[in-house]
Design a protein around this motif. Structure first.
Motif, PDB file in Angstrom:
ATOM      1  N   SER A  77       1.141  -1.369   0.295  1.00 44.25           N
ATOM      2  CA  SER A  77       0.356  -0.047   0.304  1.00 44.25           C
ATOM      3  C   SER A  77       0.821   1.141   0.035  1.00 44.25           C
ATOM      4  N   VAL A  78      -0.047   2.399  -0.099  1.00 41.77           N
ATOM      5  CA  VAL A  78       0.973   3.715   0.391  1.00 41.77           C
ATOM      6  C   VAL A  78       1.545   3.909   1.599  1.00 41.77           C
ATOM      7  N   GLY A  79       2.371   4.751   1.667  1.00 42.24           N
ATOM      8  CA  GLY A  79       2.710   5.014   2.865  1.00 42.24           C
ATOM      9  C   GLY A  79       2.104   5.600   3.607  1.00 42.24           C
ATOM     10  N   GLU A  80       2.486   6.129   5.324  1.00 45.19           N
ATOM     11  CA  GLU A  80       2.010   7.475   5.696  1.00 45.19           C
ATOM     12  C   GLU A  80      -0.362   6.755   6.146  1.00 45.19           C
ATOM     13  N   ALA A  81      -0.408   6.824   5.304  1.00 41.24           N
ATOM     14  CA  ALA A  81      -1.475   6.766   5.556  1.00 41.24           C
ATOM     15  C   ALA A  81      -2.440   5.511   6.951  1.00 41.24           C
ATOM     16  N   GLY A  82      -3.230   5.503   7.092  1.00 43.03           N
ATOM     17  CA  GLY A  82      -3.370   4.312   7.959  1.00 43.03           C
ATOM     18  C   GLY A  82      -4.896   4.807   9.325  1.00 43.03           C
ATOM     19  N   VAL A  83      -5.198   2.927   9.345  1.00 45.50           N
ATOM     20  CA  VAL A  83      -6.243   2.968  10.513  1.00 45.50           C
ATOM     21  C   VAL A  83      -5.914   3.568  12.034  1.00 45.50           C
ATOM     22  N   MET A 154      -2.394   0.759   6.024  1.00 42.13           N
ATOM     23  CA  MET A 154      -2.988   1.299   5.172  1.00 42.13           C
ATOM     24  C   MET A 154      -3.025  -0.689   4.335  1.00 42.13           C
ATOM     25  N   ALA A 155      -1.689  -1.579   4.161  1.00 40.36           N
ATOM     26  CA  ALA A 155      -1.851  -3.023   4.321  1.00 40.36           C
ATOM     27  C   ALA A 155      -1.862  -3.845   5.353  1.00 40.36           C
ATOM     28  N   GLU A 156      -1.222  -3.142   6.589  1.00 39.22           N
ATOM     29  CA  GLU A 156      -1.509  -3.869   7.407  1.00 39.22           C
ATOM     30  C   GLU A 156      -2.583  -3.693   8.173  1.00 39.22           C
ATOM     31  N   TYR A 157      -3.846  -3.048   7.779  1.00 34.64           N
ATOM     32  CA  TYR A 157      -4.911  -2.779   7.759  1.00 34.64           C
ATOM     33  C   TYR A 157      -5.686  -4.307   7.331  1.00 34.64           C
ATOM     34  N   VAL A 158      -5.556  -3.660   6.072  1.00 32.93           N
ATOM     35  CA  VAL A 158      -6.186  -5.145   4.672  1.00 32.93           C
ATOM     36  C   VAL A 158      -5.940  -6.525   5.401  1.00 32.93           C
ATOM     37  N   GLU A 169       4.361  -4.034   9.469  1.00 31.08           N
ATOM     38  CA  GLU A 169       6.016  -4.311   8.669  1.00 31.08           C
ATOM     39  C   GLU A 169       6.988  -3.012   8.985  1.00 31.08           C
ATOM     40  N   TYR A 170       7.999  -3.347   8.677  1.00 35.22           N
ATOM     41  CA  TYR A 170       9.366  -2.187   8.695  1.00 35.22           C
ATOM     42  C   TYR A 170       8.860  -1.657   7.566  1.00 35.22           C
ATOM     43  N   SER A 171       9.148  -1.346   5.837  1.00 31.26           N
ATOM     44  CA  SER A 171       9.075  -0.410   5.754  1.00 31.26           C
ATOM     45  C   SER A 171       7.532   0.424   5.822  1.00 31.26           C
ATOM     46  N   LEU A 172       6.650  -0.141   5.662  1.00 31.50           N
ATOM     47  CA  LEU A 172       5.768   0.773   6.321  1.00 31.50           C
ATOM     48  C   LEU A 172       6.027   1.651   8.107  1.00 31.50           C
ATOM     49  N   SER A 281      14.190  11.062   2.919  1.00 27.52           N
ATOM     50  CA  SER A 281      13.752  10.516   3.759  1.00 27.52           C
ATOM     51  C   SER A 281      15.092   9.008   3.988  1.00 27.52           C
ATOM     52  N   ASN A 282      15.096   7.837   4.448  1.00 26.69           N
ATOM     53  CA  ASN A 282      15.776   7.231   4.466  1.00 26.69           C
ATOM     54  C   ASN A 282      14.540   5.603   4.840  1.00 26.69           C
ATOM     55  N   GLY A 283      15.136   4.834   5.185  1.00 32.38           N
ATOM     56  CA  GLY A 283      13.367   4.045   5.367  1.00 32.38           C
ATOM     57  C   GLY A 283      13.877   2.561   5.087  1.00 32.38           C
TER      58      GLY A 283
END
Length: 498
Positions: A77-83, A154-158, A169-172, A281-283
Motif C-alpha cells: 500500500s501507500v505509506g503514511e496513511a492508516g487506520v 493501510m496494507a497492515e489493516y487490510v 511491517e518494517y518499510s511501512l 527520507s531513509n527507510g
C-alpha cells in the motif's frame, strides 16, 4: 499453485492473481480507490475499499479452476496513511489520505517536544505533516469519546481484516515518524514525548512473513482456501522495486504513479546532517537487511490528472494529445514554458506543504497542447532537481534510470525524461509491478519459491537522450527553472513566517 498480490494505491486498487511457477499474471481486478469528500478535501472510504478488495478476491479466484491452490495473499500500500482502531477494532474518525495537511498543528507539537534534527536522527525521515504520527495525534484529539488501541497502516489493516491478526511491517513502520531506524524498533522516546502508548503499534514482521491464514468467512465468500497465508508486503514503491530487481546500491528506480519518487538501496541508513538538510527520507527496505533512500515528488500522475480535469479531457483524448506531441517531435523541442508542479506542496530538497504550483511562459498563443508540454517539461525538471540532489549527497552518478508505473505507458514522457535528465531511461513494461512484487514477497515468505522471475528482454524499452536538445533543455533548466524555483520557495517561506 497461485499467489495474489494486492496494491492499495492512492488512485486505484489492484488485486492480481499470479501463477507461481513463472509469476505469470493470470487475472487482474482494478477499482478506483473510494474516497469521501470532507471539509479538508477527501478521506479514504475504508468500508468501500474493503468491500472492493473482497469483491476483487472473489473475481480473480474465478479465473482458475482450482482456487484452493491459491496459497498466499500479500498486501502492499501507500505509506503514511492508516487506520486508528479502538479496543473493539472500530475505526476511529476519518481515514486520512497520505497527503492530507490538516495535521500541521500536530506536527508543530511533535517538533516542539523533540526537535526536527532529533526526529531525523531517530527516524531517518524529515519532519512533515504527512506522516502517520501526526494523523494519530489528530484523531486522538478529535475522537475524545473513544480510546485508541492500535494503529495500522493501510496494507497492515487490510491484512488484519483478512487474517484477524494485527502486525506491522518494517518499510511501512519507517513512514510513521515513530520508528527508530537505527534500532529497528518502535521509538519509546518519541512515544513518550507525545504521550501515546508504544503499545499502539503492533509487533513488527518482515515483508512477506505470514501473519495468519484467511478467515473462514472470507474463504467461503471468495472461494479461496482457508489455508491461504496472509502477509504484508510493505510500502508500494519498495515492493515495486523488488518486482524489477532493484536490489543493489548501483541501481536507481524512478517509481511513477500519482506521485513519483527516486529509490536507492542502502546497506545502512544515511541520517546525517547533510541528508537532513536536503529533506530526503531513509527507510527500511522490504528486503530485511537493506535500507532505502527515498524521496517523493507529490505531483506526477496527479499533475496529469489535474491537467485532464482542467481541459475536460477523457483518457482517450489525453492519449491522442500525447501521441500527437510525440509524432510532432515535441519531446525533443525545448521551449521556455514549464509548470513547477507543486500542486500538493513540494518534495525535496525544499520540501514544504506551503509550496504552490507556478506556470511560466504562458502567452496569448498558448493552447492546450502547449500547456501539456509545459506540464511534462516541469515534471522532468523537478525530477532532475531531485536526481541531482541524490548525486550530490551520495557522490554517485547513475547513467541509467529504471522506470516503473504509469509513465511506462507514455512514450512522450519517457523520451522527455531521457533528454531532460540526459540519461538513459529503461522503461519496465511489466503489468502491475507493485502487485507482482507483493505476490513474490508473499510467496517467498510462505516458503514457495517461484521459478525464473527475471524480466524478459521484451519488457524493457530503452530511451536515449537527444544530445542537441539536451543542451537546450539544460539552458532552460539552469537559467530559468532553478532560478524561479528558488525564488518561489523563498517567497512562500517568507509568507508562511508572517
Amino acid at each position: 499453485m497461485y499467489a495474489i498480490g494486492i496494491d492499495v494505491g492512492t488512485t486505484n486498487c489492484k488485486v492480481c492473481l499470479y501463477r507461481l511457477a513463472e509469476l505469470q499474471l493470470i487475472k487482474k481486478h482494478s477499482f478506483i480507490t473510494p474516497k469521501k469528500s470532507s471539509e479538508y478535501g477527501s478521506d479514504f472510504d475504508i468500508s468501500g475499499l474493503w468491500l472492493g478488495i473482497v469483491d476483487g478476491l472473489s473475481r480473480v479466484a474465478t479465473a482458475v479452476s482450482d482456487p484452493e491452490n491459491i496459497v498466499t495473499i500479500s498486501v502492499a500500500s501507500v505509506g503514511e496513511a492508516g487506520v486508528l482502531l479502538d479496543a473493539d477494532d472500530r475505526v476511529m474518525g476519518p481515514v486520512m489520505t497520505w497527503y492530507d495537511t490538516r495535521t500541521q498543528p500536530q506536527l508543530e507539537h511533535i517538533v516542539s517536544r523533540i526537535g526536527e534534527s532529533r526526529l531525523y536522527e531517530i527516524t531517518g525521515i524529515p519532519a512533515h505533516s504527512n506522516y502517520s504520527l501526526n494523523k494519530i495525534l489528530w484523531l486522538i484529539e478529535h475522537c475524545e469519546h473513544q480510546t485508541p488501541a492500535s494503529w495500522l497502516c493501510m496494507a497492515e489493516y487490510v491484512a488484519f481484516r483478512l487474517s484477524g491478526v494485527k502486525r506491522a511491517e518494517y518499510s511501512l513502520a519507517s513512514r510513521t515518524l515513530a520508528f527508530d531506524i537505527t534500532q529497528d524498533c518502535w521509538s519509546a522516546e518519541i512515544c513518550s514525548a507525545v504521550d501515546i502508548p508504544i503499545g499502539l503499534f503492533s509487533p513488527l514482521v518482515a515483508a512477506g512473513t505470514p501473519t495468519g491464514e484467511l478467515l473462514a468467512e472470507l474463504s467461503e465468500a471468495t472461494g479461496i482456501s482457508r489455508s491461504a497465508k496472509i502477509s504484508i508486503s510493505g510500502h508500494d514503491h519498495m515492493v515495486g522495486s523488488v518486482a524489477v530487481g532493484i536490489t543493489e546500491e548501483q541501481q536507481i528506480l524512478n517509481s511513477t504513479g500519482t506521485t513519483e519518487g527516486l529509490l536507492v538501496v542502502l546497506s545502512k541508513p544515511a541520517a546525517t546532517e547533510r541528508y537532513y538538510q536536503s529533506r530526503v527520507s531513509n527507510g527500511h527496505h522490504v528486503l530485511r537487511e537493506a535500507y532505502t533512500l527515498y524521496a517523493s515528488l507529490p505531483s506526477a500522475g496527479y499533475a496529469i490528472e489535474w491537467f485532464s480535469h482542467l481541459f475536460n479531457l477523457k483518457p482517450a483524448d489525453f492519449t491522442s494529445m500525447t501521441r500527437w506531441l510525440m509524432n510532432k517531435g515535441a519531446a525533443e523541442t525545448p521551449t521556455d514554458s514549464f509548470l513547477i508542479p507543486h500542486l500538493r506542496g513540494s518534495g525535496p530538497p525544499k520540501r514544504t506543504i506551503y509550496a504552490k504550483g507556478l506556470m511560466y511562459g504562458v502567452e496569448d498563443r498558448t493552447d492546450p497542447e502547449a500547456f501539456l508540454k509545459a506540464v511534462f517539461h516541469g515534471l522532468c525538471y523537478e525530477l532532475r532537481h531531485l536526481l541531482e540532489t541524490y548525486e550530490s549527497l551520495t557522490g554517485s552518478r547513475w547513467p541509467s534510470l529504471m522506470v516503473i508505473g504509469a509513465a511506462c505507458q507514455n512514450p512522450y514522457w519517457l523520451q522527455l525524461k531521457a533528454t531532460i535528465l540526459n540519461r538513459e531511461i529503461v522503461a519496465c513494461k511489466i503489468p502491475e509491478a507493485v502487485s507482482r512484487g507483493a505476490a513474490l514477497l508473499g510467496a517467498r515468505g510462505a516458503g514457495f519459491e517461484p521459478g525464473d522471475v527475471s524480466l524478459p528482454a521484451e519488457s524493457l524499452e530503452r530511451y536515449q537522450p537527444d544530445a542537441k536538445s539536451a543542451e537546450r533543455f539544460d539552458i532552460v533548466y539552469q537559467q530559468i527553472y532553478k532560478q524561479l524555483y528558488e525564488t518561489k520557495i523563498h517567497i512562500e517561506n517568507q509568507m508562511n513566517r508572517t
